[in-house]
Design an enzyme around this catalytic site. Structure first.
Site, short mmCIF file in Angstrom:
data_model
loop_
_atom_site.label_atom_id
_atom_site.label_comp_id
_atom_site.label_asym_id
_atom_site.label_seq_id
_atom_site.Cartn_x
_atom_site.Cartn_y
_atom_site.Cartn_z
N LYS A 116 -0.16 -5.09 -14.08
CA LYS A 116 1.15 -5.07 -13.42
C LYS A 116 1.98 -6.30 -13.77
O LYS A 116 3.20 -6.22 -13.84
CB LYS A 116 0.97 -4.94 -11.90
CG LYS A 116 0.14 -3.70 -11.48
CD LYS A 116 0.65 -2.40 -12.07
CE LYS A 116 -0.44 -1.34 -12.15
NZ LYS A 116 -0.03 -0.11 -12.85
N LYS A 158 0.14 -9.26 -4.43
CA LYS A 158 -0.33 -8.03 -5.08
C LYS A 158 -1.37 -8.33 -6.16
O LYS A 158 -1.32 -9.39 -6.78
CB LYS A 158 0.83 -7.29 -5.73
CG LYS A 158 1.90 -6.82 -4.76
CD LYS A 158 2.94 -5.96 -5.46
CE LYS A 158 3.95 -5.44 -4.44
NZ LYS A 158 4.91 -4.50 -5.06
N GLU A 200 5.60 -11.36 -4.96
CA GLU A 200 6.98 -10.86 -5.03
C GLU A 200 7.64 -11.12 -3.69
O GLU A 200 6.97 -11.19 -2.65
CB GLU A 200 7.00 -9.33 -5.25
CG GLU A 200 6.64 -8.87 -6.63
CD GLU A 200 6.61 -7.35 -6.76
OE1 GLU A 200 6.42 -6.87 -7.87
OE2 GLU A 200 6.77 -6.65 -5.72
N HIS A 208 11.42 4.32 -1.97
CA HIS A 208 10.55 4.32 -3.13
C HIS A 208 11.04 5.44 -4.04
O HIS A 208 10.87 6.61 -3.73
CB HIS A 208 9.12 4.59 -2.64
CG HIS A 208 8.06 4.27 -3.62
ND1 HIS A 208 7.24 5.22 -4.17
CD2 HIS A 208 7.65 3.10 -4.13
CE1 HIS A 208 6.37 4.62 -4.99
NE2 HIS A 208 6.60 3.34 -4.99
N HIS A 235 -0.15 4.43 1.46
CA HIS A 235 0.06 4.57 0.02
C HIS A 235 -0.37 5.92 -0.52
O HIS A 235 -0.57 6.10 -1.70
CB HIS A 235 -0.57 3.42 -0.73
CG HIS A 235 -0.09 2.11 -0.19
ND1 HIS A 235 1.25 1.77 -0.19
CD2 HIS A 235 -0.72 1.11 0.45
CE1 HIS A 235 1.39 0.62 0.40
NE2 HIS A 235 0.23 0.19 0.82
N LYS A 237 1.17 9.55 -0.84
CA LYS A 237 2.45 10.25 -0.67
C LYS A 237 2.24 11.55 0.10
O LYS A 237 1.21 12.20 -0.04
CB LYS A 237 3.06 10.53 -2.05
CG LYS A 237 3.53 9.26 -2.74
CD LYS A 237 3.95 9.47 -4.17
CE LYS A 237 4.27 8.13 -4.83
NZ LYS A 237 4.46 8.26 -6.28
N GLU A 275 8.37 3.34 -11.43
CA GLU A 275 8.56 3.24 -9.97
C GLU A 275 9.51 2.10 -9.65
O GLU A 275 9.35 1.00 -10.18
CB GLU A 275 7.23 2.91 -9.28
CG GLU A 275 6.22 4.00 -9.27
CD GLU A 275 5.00 3.61 -8.40
OE1 GLU A 275 5.03 2.54 -7.75
OE2 GLU A 275 4.04 4.38 -8.41
N GLU A 288 6.27 -0.71 -10.98
CA GLU A 288 5.20 -0.48 -11.94
C GLU A 288 5.45 0.80 -12.68
O GLU A 288 6.32 1.59 -12.30
CB GLU A 288 3.83 -0.44 -11.23
CG GLU A 288 3.74 0.49 -10.06
CD GLU A 288 2.47 0.24 -9.22
OE1 GLU A 288 1.55 1.05 -9.33
OE2 GLU A 288 2.41 -0.75 -8.46
N ARG A 292 1.02 8.64 -16.76
CA ARG A 292 0.38 9.95 -16.64
C ARG A 292 1.39 10.96 -16.13
O ARG A 292 2.49 10.58 -15.72
CB ARG A 292 -0.76 9.85 -15.61
CG ARG A 292 -0.22 9.40 -14.26
CD ARG A 292 -1.23 9.45 -13.12
NE ARG A 292 -0.56 9.25 -11.85
CZ ARG A 292 -0.31 8.09 -11.26
NH1 ARG A 292 -0.67 6.96 -11.85
NH2 ARG A 292 0.31 8.03 -10.10
C1 MV4 Z 1 6.57 -3.50 -2.29
C2 MV4 Z 1 7.25 -3.17 -1.11
C3 MV4 Z 1 8.13 -4.11 -0.62
N1 MV4 Z 1 8.34 -5.28 -1.27
N2 MV4 Z 1 6.80 -4.66 -2.91
C4 MV4 Z 1 3.66 0.34 -2.36
C5 MV4 Z 1 2.92 0.94 -3.49
C6 MV4 Z 1 3.09 0.06 -4.66
N3 MV4 Z 1 3.42 0.84 -5.82
C7 MV4 Z 1 4.14 -0.90 -4.29
N4 MV4 Z 1 4.49 -0.68 -2.92
C8 MV4 Z 1 5.41 -1.45 -2.29
N5 MV4 Z 1 5.68 -2.66 -2.86
C9 MV4 Z 1 7.68 -5.53 -2.40
N6 MV4 Z 1 7.89 -6.67 -3.04
C10 MV4 Z 1 7.00 -1.94 -0.54
C11 MV4 Z 1 6.10 -1.07 -1.12
C12 MV4 Z 1 5.92 0.22 -0.51
C13 MV4 Z 1 5.35 0.40 0.74
C14 MV4 Z 1 4.86 -0.64 1.46
C15 MV4 Z 1 4.32 -0.44 2.70
C16 MV4 Z 1 4.27 0.84 3.22
C17 MV4 Z 1 4.71 1.90 2.52
C18 MV4 Z 1 5.24 1.70 1.28
C19 MV4 Z 1 5.71 2.79 0.57
C20 MV4 Z 1 6.27 2.59 -0.65
C21 MV4 Z 1 6.37 1.31 -1.19
#
Ligand code: MV4
Length: 451
Positions: A116, A158, A200, A208, A235, A237, A275, A288, A292
């Site tokens: 990532k 992360k 971050e 999202h 996480h 969907k 994303e 990210e 796929r």
């Molecule tokens: C985040 C975020 C907020 N701020 N990063 C979730 C899955 C992964 N692909 C990245 N995700 C997130 N990253 C920053 N800097 C919010 C999410 C996020 C999320 C976080 C908590 C609960 C549900 C979520 C759903 C989508 C994305």
């Protein structure tokens, strides 16, 4: 074109790939575990081979066995589906070494996007806006402390090798850093064998949104618009739709163009998804890239009329993309609801014997599933039973059709999230399309806070 395709997967995506092969007139080969002898993907394929007992490390993840079947059956290509080995660069390399075309991007690109931090660096270099954060990984806890202060709390910690939220932690202030660092590095080490971490700035209550891209081996690349994926629990969907409600056309176009530019720059081929987080001001930030076909690809197919899996096969066989950007347009609105075998009280997987099943009918309903009225859902695999998808001329029509489709669905014998899906479809905030990632954790009655 390929002579014969090995489907290195199970469940609804194996059914989906087998259907695409049939439509293209290409023979396909299924593999199955002892638990899947009666599974629809086995019946649908032209040939099927038993590869081991139910647990995935002894069956669907055994690369030697998969390659042996491919060789024995005379396959010249492998479709990995999603999950399992689909983003495993080592598997893609093994396929190529065995003379099999891996239906997906190159191993180099899979590997590059798998890190990532590398993906962030690469996207930044090609002009994609990122969530403000560390350059590469944080060296140690002290380095993380400095970076977090510079970014300003709240921040997100992360895992570099992570993705999909595993090992991710939000930090409100510096007091929380040390404990979170220890937890997150231990989890990342256990899950990915790599404890590199990055930071971050936390984006509060984002949406999202992901962009579907597609590139061939002749320098052509396009975007097939976006999917809104904010309705998630832990996480996972739950409901996705296309296009994203209330996304201004200019933002959609910029996101798409940025994604295509980056895809070309990194030498991307085949289907991929970038994303993004989108904030309340419609600023978008790259998160990210998924290398796929994704679970939620049907909503893109329903609004574009493109068969993404057939296109994956054609592009992997060296054909030119069968459409250019100018050929693509959004027609109407599509929504997907994921039906899971889960306990509505604990949200834990709830496998068991299905004793009865009714699917909704109608020309604007699409059901992607692997279960029948007699399926035994085992605890060995993903608890997703089906994707109930609808299309409408506009979003309001699609929402109404989703509610009707869910109301017409029945599953007996096991517990499912059907009632929770109906509650979403009927919720005013969902109906208004004004929800964010905070919706399920905070607005949906009876949903416990996020883990
Ligand atoms: C985040 C975020 C907020 N701020 N990063 C979730 C899955 C992964 N692909 C990245 N995700 C997130 N990253 C920053 N800097 C919010 C999410 C996020 C999320 C976080 C908590 C609960 C549900 C979520 C759903 C989508 C994305």
């Amino acid at each position: 074109m390929f002579k014969k395709i090995l489907i290195a997967n199970r469940g609804e995506i194996a059914v989906r790939v087998a259907t695409a092969c049939k439509q293209l007139g290409i023979p396909c080969v299924a593999v199955y575990s002892e638990a899947d002898a009666q599974a629809p993907h086995v019946a649908l394929a032209d040939e099927a081979y038993l590869i081991g007992p139910a647990p995935v490390p002894q069956s669907y993840l055994v690369v030697d066995k998969l390659l042996e079947v491919a060789q024995q059956a005379g396959c010249d290509a492998v479709h990995p589906g999603y999950g399992l080995l689909s983003e495993n660069a080592g598997f893609a390399r093994r396929c190529e070494a065995a003379g099999l075309t891996f239906i997906g991007p190159t191993p180099e690109v899979i590997e590059a996007m798998g890190s990532k931090t590398h993906a962030r660096d690469s996207m930044k270099a090609h002009g994609v806006p990122l969530v403000p954060g560390s350059e590469g990984a944080a060296k140690d806890l002290d380095d993380a402390r400095v970076i977090a202060e510079q970014l300003g709390y709240p921040v997100m910690l992360k895992a570099s090798a992570g993705g999909g939220g595993i090992g991710m932690q939000a930090l409100a202030g510096p007091d929380e850093l040390e404990k979170a660092w220890k937890m997150a590095t231990a989890r990342a080490k256990a899950y990915f064998g790599n404890d590199a971490m990055y930071l971050e700035k936390l984006i509060v209550d984002p949406r999202h949104v992901e962009i579907q891209v597609f590139a061939d081996h002749h320098g052509n690349a396009v975007y097939l618009f976006e999917r809104e994926c904010s309705l998630q629990r832990r996480h996972q969907k739950v409901v996705e739709e296309a296009p994203a409600p209330h996304l201004p056309e200019a933002v959609r176009q910029r996101m798409g163009e940025v994604a295509v530019t980056a895809a070309k720059a990194i030498g991307y081929t085949n289907a991929g998804t970038m994303e993004f987080l989108v904030d309340a001001q419609n600023q978008f930030y790259f998160l990210e890239m998924n290398t796929r076909i994704q679970v939620e690809h049907p909503v893109t197919e329903l609004i574009t009329g493109i068969d993404l899996v057939q296109e994956q096969i054609k592009v992997a066989a060296g054909q030119t993309l069968s459409f250019g950007q100018a050929d693509l347009a959004i027609k109407g609105h599509a929504i997907e609801a994921r039906l899971y075998a889960e306990d509505p009280k604990t949200f834990m997987p709830s496998p068991g014997q299905i004793t009865g099943l009714t699917w909704p009918t109608g020309e604007h309903v699409r059901i992607d599933t692997w279960v029948t009225a007699t399926t035994l859902v085992t605890p060995h695999y993903d608890p997703m039973l089906a994707k109930i998808c609808v299309w409408g001329e506009d979003r309001a029509t699609a929402v109404a059709r989703l509610e009707a489709a869910l109301a017409a669905t029945t599953v007996t014998g096991i517990k499912t999230n059907l009632e929770a899906l109906l509650a979403i479809a009927r919720h005013p905030e969902f109906q208004a399309g004004s929800y964010t990632t905070a919706f399920i954790p905070t607005r949906l009655a009876g949903q416990p806070a996020h883990a």
